[in-house]
Design a protein around this motif. Structure first.
Motif, PDB file in Angstrom:
ATOM      1  N   LEU A  97     -85.868  20.623   4.258  1.00 23.87           N
ATOM      2  CA  LEU A  97     -86.393  20.706   5.622  1.00 23.87           C
ATOM      3  C   LEU A  97     -86.866  19.321   6.049  1.00 23.87           C
ATOM      4  N   VAL A  98     -86.231  18.747   7.062  1.00 23.18           N
ATOM      5  CA  VAL A  98     -86.702  17.446   7.535  1.00 23.18           C
ATOM      6  C   VAL A  98     -87.765  17.692   8.609  1.00 23.18           C
ATOM      7  N   ALA A  99     -88.972  17.287   8.316  1.00 23.41           N
ATOM      8  CA  ALA A  99     -90.092  17.624   9.202  1.00 23.41           C
ATOM      9  C   ALA A  99     -91.021  16.423   9.368  1.00 23.41           C
ATOM     10  N   GLY A 100     -90.402  15.266   9.572  1.00 23.34           N
ATOM     11  CA  GLY A 100     -91.207  14.058   9.749  1.00 23.34           C
ATOM     12  C   GLY A 100     -91.258  13.607  11.199  1.00 23.34           C
ATOM     13  N   GLY A 101     -90.573  14.350  12.083  1.00 27.94           N
ATOM     14  CA  GLY A 101     -90.453  13.916  13.485  1.00 27.94           C
ATOM     15  C   GLY A 101     -91.761  14.060  14.241  1.00 27.94           C
ATOM     16  N   LEU A 102     -91.924  13.205  15.226  1.00 26.95           N
ATOM     17  CA  LEU A 102     -93.156  13.172  16.020  1.00 26.95           C
ATOM     18  C   LEU A 102     -93.267  14.347  16.984  1.00 26.95           C
ATOM     19  N   GLY A 103     -92.120  14.827  17.441  1.00 26.83           N
ATOM     20  CA  GLY A 103     -92.142  15.909  18.425  1.00 26.83           C
ATOM     21  C   GLY A 103     -92.738  15.456  19.755  1.00 26.83           C
ATOM     22  N   GLU A 104     -92.413  14.247  20.153  1.00 31.85           N
ATOM     23  CA  GLU A 104     -93.005  13.701  21.393  1.00 31.85           C
ATOM     24  C   GLU A 104     -92.617  14.507  22.625  1.00 31.85           C
ATOM     25  N   ARG A 105     -91.373  14.993  22.634  1.00 32.28           N
ATOM     26  CA  ARG A 105     -90.912  15.714  23.812  1.00 32.28           C
ATOM     27  C   ARG A 105     -91.674  17.027  24.005  1.00 32.28           C
ATOM     28  N   LEU A 106     -92.082  17.623  22.910  1.00 27.41           N
ATOM     29  CA  LEU A 106     -92.825  18.882  22.988  1.00 27.41           C
ATOM     30  C   LEU A 106     -94.297  18.604  23.286  1.00 27.41           C
ATOM     31  N   ILE A 142     -98.526  20.047  13.971  1.00 25.33           N
ATOM     32  CA  ILE A 142     -97.147  19.928  13.496  1.00 25.33           C
ATOM     33  C   ILE A 142     -96.303  21.067  14.050  1.00 25.33           C
ATOM     34  N   LYS A 143     -95.035  20.771  14.249  1.00 23.06           N
ATOM     35  CA  LYS A 143     -94.142  21.781  14.816  1.00 23.06           C
ATOM     36  C   LYS A 143     -93.999  22.976  13.876  1.00 23.06           C
ATOM     37  N   LEU A 144     -94.091  22.711  12.551  1.00 21.45           N
ATOM     38  CA  LEU A 144     -93.923  23.809  11.583  1.00 21.45           C
ATOM     39  C   LEU A 144     -94.988  24.895  11.734  1.00 21.45           C
ATOM     40  N   ILE A 203     -89.372  19.284   1.373  1.00 20.41           N
ATOM     41  CA  ILE A 203     -89.824  19.047   2.748  1.00 20.41           C
ATOM     42  C   ILE A 203     -90.063  17.554   2.941  1.00 20.41           C
ATOM     43  N   MET A 204     -89.369  16.968   3.900  1.00 22.04           N
ATOM     44  CA  MET A 204     -89.639  15.555   4.198  1.00 22.04           C
ATOM     45  C   MET A 204     -90.690  15.478   5.294  1.00 22.04           C
ATOM     46  N   VAL A 205     -91.763  14.751   4.994  1.00 18.94           N
ATOM     47  CA  VAL A 205     -92.836  14.559   5.969  1.00 18.94           C
ATOM     48  C   VAL A 205     -92.944  13.064   6.260  1.00 18.94           C
ATOM     49  N   LYS A 236     -92.212  11.864   1.265  1.00 20.54           N
ATOM     50  CA  LYS A 236     -92.808  11.260   2.469  1.00 20.54           C
ATOM     51  C   LYS A 236     -92.034  10.020   2.907  1.00 20.54           C
ATOM     52  N   GLN A 237     -91.580  10.034   4.144  1.00 18.76           N
ATOM     53  CA  GLN A 237     -90.867   8.860   4.647  1.00 18.76           C
ATOM     54  C   GLN A 237     -91.890   7.845   5.159  1.00 18.76           C
ATOM     55  N   GLU A 238     -91.561   6.578   4.993  1.00 16.87           N
ATOM     56  CA  GLU A 238     -92.455   5.511   5.455  1.00 16.87           C
ATOM     57  C   GLU A 238     -91.835   4.866   6.684  1.00 16.87           C
ATOM     58  N   HIS A 247     -87.859   5.157  10.899  1.00 14.67           N
ATOM     59  CA  HIS A 247     -86.526   4.746  10.440  1.00 14.67           C
ATOM     60  C   HIS A 247     -85.501   5.864  10.673  1.00 14.67           C
ATOM     61  N   GLY A 248     -85.989   7.078  11.039  1.00 18.87           N
ATOM     62  CA  GLY A 248     -85.071   8.188  11.335  1.00 18.87           C
ATOM     63  C   GLY A 248     -84.931   9.180  10.187  1.00 18.87           C
ATOM     64  N   HIS A 249     -84.297  10.336  10.504  1.00 20.67           N
ATOM     65  CA  HIS A 249     -84.251  11.395   9.482  1.00 20.67           C
ATOM     66  C   HIS A 249     -83.266  11.110   8.345  1.00 20.67           C
ATOM     67  N   GLY A 250     -82.443  10.057   8.502  1.00 18.04           N
ATOM     68  CA  GLY A 250     -81.577   9.654   7.382  1.00 18.04           C
ATOM     69  C   GLY A 250     -82.386   9.191   6.171  1.00 18.04           C
ATOM     70  N   ILE A 291     -82.046  21.555   6.911  1.00 18.22           N
ATOM     71  CA  ILE A 291     -82.403  22.243   8.163  1.00 18.22           C
ATOM     72  C   ILE A 291     -83.481  21.435   8.904  1.00 18.22           C
ATOM     73  N   GLN A 292     -83.694  21.812  10.176  1.00 10.95           N
ATOM     74  CA  GLN A 292     -84.695  21.107  10.991  1.00 10.95           C
ATOM     75  C   GLN A 292     -85.982  21.911  11.122  1.00 10.95           C
ATOM     76  N   ASP A 293     -86.992  21.286  11.729  1.00  9.17           N
ATOM     77  CA  ASP A 293     -88.310  21.938  11.740  1.00  9.17           C
ATOM     78  C   ASP A 293     -88.406  23.164  12.643  1.00  9.17           C
ATOM     79  N   THR A 294     -87.689  23.207  13.760  1.00  8.01           N
ATOM     80  CA  THR A 294     -87.818  24.384  14.635  1.00  8.01           C
ATOM     81  C   THR A 294     -86.451  24.994  14.955  1.00  8.01           C
ATOM     82  N   ASN A 308     -87.019  24.333  19.418  1.00 11.84           N
ATOM     83  CA  ASN A 308     -88.185  24.226  20.284  1.00 11.84           C
ATOM     84  C   ASN A 308     -88.562  22.744  20.360  1.00 11.84           C
ATOM     85  N   LYS A 309     -87.994  22.053  21.335  1.00 12.18           N
ATOM     86  CA  LYS A 309     -88.174  20.590  21.387  1.00 12.18           C
ATOM     87  C   LYS A 309     -88.896  20.117  22.637  1.00 12.18           C
ATOM     88  N   ASN A 310     -88.894  20.937  23.707  1.00 15.54           N
ATOM     89  CA  ASN A 310     -89.366  20.411  24.994  1.00 15.54           C
ATOM     90  C   ASN A 310     -90.580  21.155  25.536  1.00 15.54           C
TER      91      ASN A 310
HETATM   92  P1  UTP Z   1     -85.842  15.773  16.689  1.00 18.65           P
HETATM   93  O1  UTP Z   1     -84.630  15.361  17.377  1.00 18.65           O
HETATM   94  O2  UTP Z   1     -86.348  17.143  16.971  1.00 18.65           O
HETATM   95  O3  UTP Z   1     -86.910  14.662  16.940  1.00 18.65           O
HETATM   96  O4  UTP Z   1     -85.625  15.600  15.149  1.00 18.65           O
HETATM   97  P2  UTP Z   1     -88.468  14.588  16.804  1.00 18.65           P
HETATM   98  O5  UTP Z   1     -88.726  13.193  16.387  1.00 18.65           O
HETATM   99  O6  UTP Z   1     -89.058  15.628  15.906  1.00 18.65           O
HETATM  100  O7  UTP Z   1     -88.947  14.888  18.265  1.00 18.65           O
HETATM  101  P3  UTP Z   1     -89.080  13.869  19.504  1.00 18.65           P
HETATM  102  O8  UTP Z   1     -87.756  13.171  19.618  1.00 18.65           O
HETATM  103  O9  UTP Z   1     -90.222  12.951  19.163  1.00 18.65           O
HETATM  104  O10 UTP Z   1     -89.381  14.746  20.666  1.00 18.65           O
HETATM  105  C1  UTP Z   1     -84.718  16.402  14.461  1.00 18.65           C
HETATM  106  C2  UTP Z   1     -85.303  16.758  13.102  1.00 18.65           C
HETATM  107  O11 UTP Z   1     -85.467  15.576  12.337  1.00 18.65           O
HETATM  108  C3  UTP Z   1     -86.797  15.459  11.887  1.00 18.65           C
HETATM  109  C4  UTP Z   1     -87.623  16.263  12.883  1.00 18.65           C
HETATM  110  O12 UTP Z   1     -88.846  16.658  12.301  1.00 18.65           O
HETATM  111  C5  UTP Z   1     -86.684  17.413  13.190  1.00 18.65           C
HETATM  112  O13 UTP Z   1     -86.749  18.404  12.181  1.00 18.65           O
HETATM  113  N1  UTP Z   1     -87.133  14.017  11.834  1.00 18.65           N
HETATM  114  C6  UTP Z   1     -86.908  13.225  12.906  1.00 18.65           C
HETATM  115  C7  UTP Z   1     -87.638  13.513  10.670  1.00 18.65           C
HETATM  116  O14 UTP Z   1     -87.843  14.250   9.679  1.00 18.65           O
HETATM  117  N2  UTP Z   1     -87.921  12.185  10.606  1.00 18.65           N
HETATM  118  C8  UTP Z   1     -87.701  11.346  11.643  1.00 18.65           C
HETATM  119  O15 UTP Z   1     -87.966  10.130  11.502  1.00 18.65           O
HETATM  120  C9  UTP Z   1     -87.183  11.877  12.821  1.00 18.65           C
END
Ligand code: UTP
Length: 595
Positions: free
Chosen positions: A116-125, A130-132, A169-171, A200-202, A227-230, A256-259, A417-419
């Motif tokens: 589960l990649v769950a390190g994203g900021l979720g700025e759009r939401l 955390i989104k989880l 889980i990547m955080v 944990k990604q840095e 650096h992105g989910h890669g 899989i993704q967080d939401t 659930n992104k927005n």
């Molecule tokens: P999203 O496209 O949903 O991006 O990421 P985001 O960063 O969470 O949300 P915004 O763009 O700020 O609104 C797709 C998946 O990749 C993970 C997110 O947690 C989500 O599950 N992700 C994204 C990471 O794990 N690390 C990152 O650096 C970026």
């Protein structure tokens, strides 16, 4: 702090950075005795970033220079490639082929890890947490993380020799503390602590020019960026976890993704496809609407080289115009784009993964996207950084690695659930998927209805309504929990002669529940929960007031006393008398409307 008080490792790092052209980082340091703490913190941060990147900061800078030079030359990474339709398996229909792949996939459950990649900021939401932790539905209020954990437990319950499914889980800095807190305070949602692996990604340093100079916010202060989910690939390599899981018998990893509440609907069949076709990389995809902001999966061919890749939507149209489709990204006979849409759900074969991680040190197809300030492309509007995306792994594949795409019905397999509500309403207004809390919930019930309809149950639909400009089709709300069924075949065994009205609610949680001639009319709701060993048969018609959708008032929408997870959807459900049966002791039970 002066040169003498620096320790050996500080000096080594400084020398390495000066060698890599980073003199400016140390150029105007204050005299010893001034800002010593800031200097120490600066060095500590440099060391941390040096350690977390394979090849260290020197490697990062050298990769950045190379990629920035390519960007400056305006090189098109897809130059000369012609897009073709990729190898696809179409599983949009629930037919015998679907059953075949689900059965195969289920047999593979004991050799799978879920990532589960769950390190994203979720700025759009813009959610304050955390989104989880956000509930995917608010009839029972199940957070995404609880739902995913239930799916893993349901997989385990269906193995011949049960073993815990590794859950990776990547955080990130933004999500780490809250993810750990939610796991700890909920007793790992019934999972074993040892089966959960947190990576944990840095952040990586920002870069201010084409020479790869690390950017400073001010003296002693590095600018860091995601650096992105890669990063997941890098972490699998540096932690040694991929190799360890392979040794423990894990043959496939599922990303899989967080939401995305629906994702486990597609997982059994997608796994079956990976097993039967021997795919090293299998993208779970959906039919794509032309122009939609979703990457297209295409087989790119140039001379003998052939790569099946995600092409970002903004690159797809120009590529099509330059090659096979002068009109660009236009619909086919069924109204879909020529190429399936990438939803970033990936099934990767462990053996090839471990080998590629070893070769690449987990640095997967980094890219850079500088915004230039001048035509000569010598300065940037703001500092940039290297980025990486998890779906780009096949860029490192050779002719022997097999890549495929498995297409599923969109709402069966994907609804994120992104927005926030305002942006979701604006998207809906231009016919773009809103991808908000409300639509994700609405689609979650819809996927439940699809499963129910596939059992032969008569399922009425309710009308769509708009809440604050966001479309919603709440009823009938069908929550067939993963404990109840993971495959269509298993679902079919549990229903005979049932029907459910457009406003009703049905929640079934437990492996051994079956329904005979059950009828839910009007707003009626039926909730049945059975522990392991409780065999429950439900019969007959149920009539009650069920759940009522109550829209939040303007005051409630603005009030902190209403939970934020409700405010991001604009409504709540009120239980007006659902028929609820819970069995927490093994045994045989029969439930009828009057019992
Ligand atoms: P999203 O496209 O949903 O991006 O990421 P985001 O960063 O969470 O949300 P915004 O763009 O700020 O609104 C797709 C998946 O990749 C993970 C997110 O947690 C989500 O599950 N992700 C994204 C990471 O794990 N690390 C990152 O650096 C970026």
């Amino acid at each position: 702090m002066d040169k003498e008080s620096l320790n050996a490792s500080d000096r080594k790092l400084i020398a390495k950075l000066v060698d890599a052209g980073q003199q400016h980082l140390f150029a105007d340091w204050d005299a010893p005795g001034t800002a010593d703490e800031a200097k120490a913190a600066f060095l500590a941060l440099l060391k941390k970033t040096d350690k977390s990147y394979p090849g260290g900061l020197a490697g990062y800078i050298s990769n950045a220079r190379k990629l920035l030079a390519e960007a400056k030359r305006g090189e098109n990474p897809f130059e000369g490639f012609v897009p073709h339709h990729p190898n696809t398996i179409d599983l949009t229909a629930f037919d015998a082929t679907y059953d075949h792949y689900e059965a195969l996939g289920q047999k593979q459950f004991d050799k799978v890890g879920i990532v589960l990649v769950a390190g994203g900021l979720g700025e759009r939401l813009g959610y304050n947490g955390i989104k989880l932790d956000i509930p995917v539905e608010v009839v029972e209020t199940t957070p995404y993380i609880a739902h995913y954990a239930a799916c893993l437990k349901a997989m385990e319950a269906r193995m011949e020799s049960p073993r815990p499914v590794p859950f990776i889980i990547m955080v990130s800095q933004d999500t780490s503390a809250k993810t750990l807190q939610t796991l700890e305070s909920n007793n790992y949602f019934g999972l074993r602590k040892e089966q959960v692996h947190i990576l944990k990604q840095e952040l990586v340093p920002a870069i201010s020019d084409n020479d790869g100079s690390l950017a400073l916010k001010e003296k002693y202060e590095l600018i860091l960026k995601p650096h992105g989910h890669g990063d997941i690939h890098m972490l699998f390599h540096t932690s040694g976890l991929a190799a360890k899981l392979e040794k423990e018998g894990i043959e496939h990893l599922l990303f899989i993704q967080d939401t995305n509440g629906q994702v486990f609907n597609a997982i059994p069949a997608a796994l079956g496809v990976s097993v039967e076709k021997g795919y090293d990389f299998n993208s779970i995809a959906v039919n794509r609407i032309p122009g939609e902001a979703v990457g297209g999966l295409a087989k790119l061919v140039r001379e003998e080289r052939e790569l099946t890749l995600n092409v970002e939507y903004n690159q797809l149209d120009p590529m099509l115009r330059a090659t096979v489709s002068p009109e660009g990204d236009v619909p086919n006979d069924q109204g879909f784009s020529m190429f399936p849409g990438n939803i970033n759900v990936l099934v990767i074969r462990m053996a090839s993964y471990v080998r590629i991680l070893e070769q690449s040190q987990g640095i997967i197809a980094e890219f850079v996207n500088p915004k230039y300030d001048d035509e000569s492309k010598t300065s940037f509007k703001k500092p940039t950084r290297l980025e990486t995306m998890m779906q780009d792994l096949p860029k490192l594949f050779g002719p022997d690695e097999k890549v495929g795409v498995t297409i599923f019905d969109r709402r069966w397999s994907f609804s994120a659930n992104k927005n926030n509500m305002t942006d979701a309403a604006a998207k809906h207004a231009v016919d773009s998927p809103p991808e908000s809390a409300a639509t994700a919930e609405s689609d979650f019930y819809l996927a439940g209805r699809m499963r129910l309809a596939a059992t032969g149950t008569k399922v009425d639909e309710a009308a769509e309504e708009l809440i604050l400009g966001v479309p919603l089709t709440p009823g009938p709300k069908v929550l067939l929990r993963p404990s109840f069924a993971m495959t269509l075949a298993e679902s079919r065994e549990k229903f005979s002669g049932c029907s459910i009205s457009g406003e009703a609610t049905l929640v079934l949680d437990g492996k051994d529940i079956s329904l005979e001639e059950v009828e839910l009319s009007g707003h009626s709701a039926l909730i049945v929960k059975a522990c392991d060993g409780a065999k429950v048969t439900v019969k007959g018609a149920f009539e009650n007031e069920g759940f009522e959708l109550v829209k939040l008032t303007a005051e409630e929408l603005a009030s902190d006393s209403v939970p934020e997870y409700l405010r991001i959807r604009g409504y709540r459900f009120k239980n007006r008398g659902a028929a609820t049966y819970e069995f927490d002791q093994p045994g045989k039970y029969v439930v009828g409307a009057s019992s």
